[in-house]
Enzyme design. Structure first.
Site, PDB file in Angstrom:
ATOM      1  N   GLU A   1      71.865  78.428  67.133  1.00 40.62           N
ATOM      2  CA  GLU A   1      70.924  78.883  68.165  1.00 40.62           C
ATOM      3  C   GLU A   1      71.485  80.097  68.907  1.00 40.62           C
ATOM      4  OE1 GLU A   1      70.016  77.767  72.691  1.00 40.62           O
ATOM      5  OE2 GLU A   1      70.692  76.143  71.379  1.00 40.62           O
TER       6      GLU A   1
ATOM      7  N   ASP B   1      69.583  83.663  68.793  1.00 44.33           N
ATOM      8  CA  ASP B   1      69.153  84.288  70.039  1.00 44.33           C
ATOM      9  C   ASP B   1      69.535  85.767  70.057  1.00 44.33           C
ATOM     10  OD1 ASP B   1      68.213  84.225  72.865  1.00 44.33           O
ATOM     11  OD2 ASP B   1      70.317  84.599  73.289  1.00 44.33           O
TER      12      ASP B   1
ATOM     13  N   ASP C   1      64.847  76.416  70.912  1.00 48.29           N
ATOM     14  CA  ASP C   1      66.223  76.391  70.405  1.00 48.29           C
ATOM     15  C   ASP C   1      66.250  76.246  68.888  1.00 48.29           C
ATOM     16  OD1 ASP C   1      67.041  76.555  73.022  1.00 48.29           O
ATOM     17  OD2 ASP C   1      67.633  74.455  73.205  1.00 48.29           O
TER      18      ASP C   1
ATOM     19  N   GLU D   1      65.342  79.549  67.198  1.00 51.28           N
ATOM     20  CA  GLU D   1      66.485  80.465  67.248  1.00 51.28           C
ATOM     21  C   GLU D   1      67.534  80.064  66.214  1.00 51.28           C
ATOM     22  OE1 GLU D   1      66.405  81.805  71.964  1.00 51.28           O
ATOM     23  OE2 GLU D   1      67.580  80.064  71.355  1.00 51.28           O
TER      24      GLU D   1
END
Length: 224
Positions: free
Chosen positions: A40, A44, A113, A116
């Site tokens: 994640e 991101d 999450d 990502e």
């Protein structure tokens, strides 16, 4: 796993390493030696760059400040959760029974999450260009009409204009707390009018939480 093949079809991407896909879909509550938190973190960063580059080329005449607002409007929990819902991502996440019973499969934070983490996994396996292609496909599918004026919703500015004209004052934003690991920090912000709390919101950045609190205040004032 047959079920995961459906997700791969939706992504238009076939994982060479199925364990990497499983890793990306494993929530920490599932009590495995691994979870999707590190992927994640990577995803991101990838999404931030993908969206930044996309907006840089799409809005050639916009200033840095406007591009930053545009990116913030796309790179956030709400937007990513919307994309995750379009993939029905919640049904594929491995989580504990208690997390599932608490509505985990539809929680915006958990969905965001996982999205990502998926992008992070694709980047790890096939590189930035492939991750970029998938990310842009998903973003443009869910936001087909990316328009600067409609996408940038500066609730703070709008609220300030209203409170100054009607109340003769400016809203105050107080950070109540910051919590969570460094790569997944959350900020809880209270918006105050006349010294009293009027709304409250939590997000991954102070700016996003302030915007969310301002939006709630605008809704209460019935001007949205």
């Amino acid at each position: 796993m047959k079920k995961l093949e459906l997700l791969e079809k939706k992504l238009k991407y076939k994982f060479k390493n199925q364990n990497l896909l499983i890793h990306a879909l494993t929530h920490k509550s599932f009590k495995k030696p691994y979870s999707n938190e590190r992927l994640e973190f990577l995803g991101d960063a990838v999404l931030d760059l993908v969206v930044g580059e996309f907006l840089f080329h799409k809005f050639k005449n916009d200033a840095e400040g406007d591009l930053s607002k545009l990116r913030a409007a796309l790179v956030n929990e709400k937007s990513f959760a919307k994309i995750a819902l379009s993939l029905d991502l919640g049904t594929f996440i491995f989580m504990s029974a208690s997390e599932e019973n608490n509505g985990g499969r539809s929680k915006p934070s958990l969905l965001s999450d996982a999205l990502e983490a998926l992008i992070g996994a694709v980047h790890l396996e096939s590189g930035f260009e492939t991750a970029k292609e998938i990310a842009l496909f998903l973003i443009q599918k869910n936001y087909p009409n990316i328009d600067a004026k409609n996408l940038i919703k500066d609730y703070k500015t709008k609220l300030q204009e209203i409170t100054q004209s009607k109340m003769g004052q400016t809203p105050e934003y107080e950070t109540l707390r910051a919590f969570g690991p460094d790569h997944q920090k959350q900020f809880e912000i209270a918006l105050k009018l006349e010294g009293k709390e009027y709304s409250r919101a939590t997000a991954k950045s102070k700016k996003e939480a302030q915007q969310m609190a301002a939006k709630i205040a605008l809704e209460k004032l019935e001007v949205l």
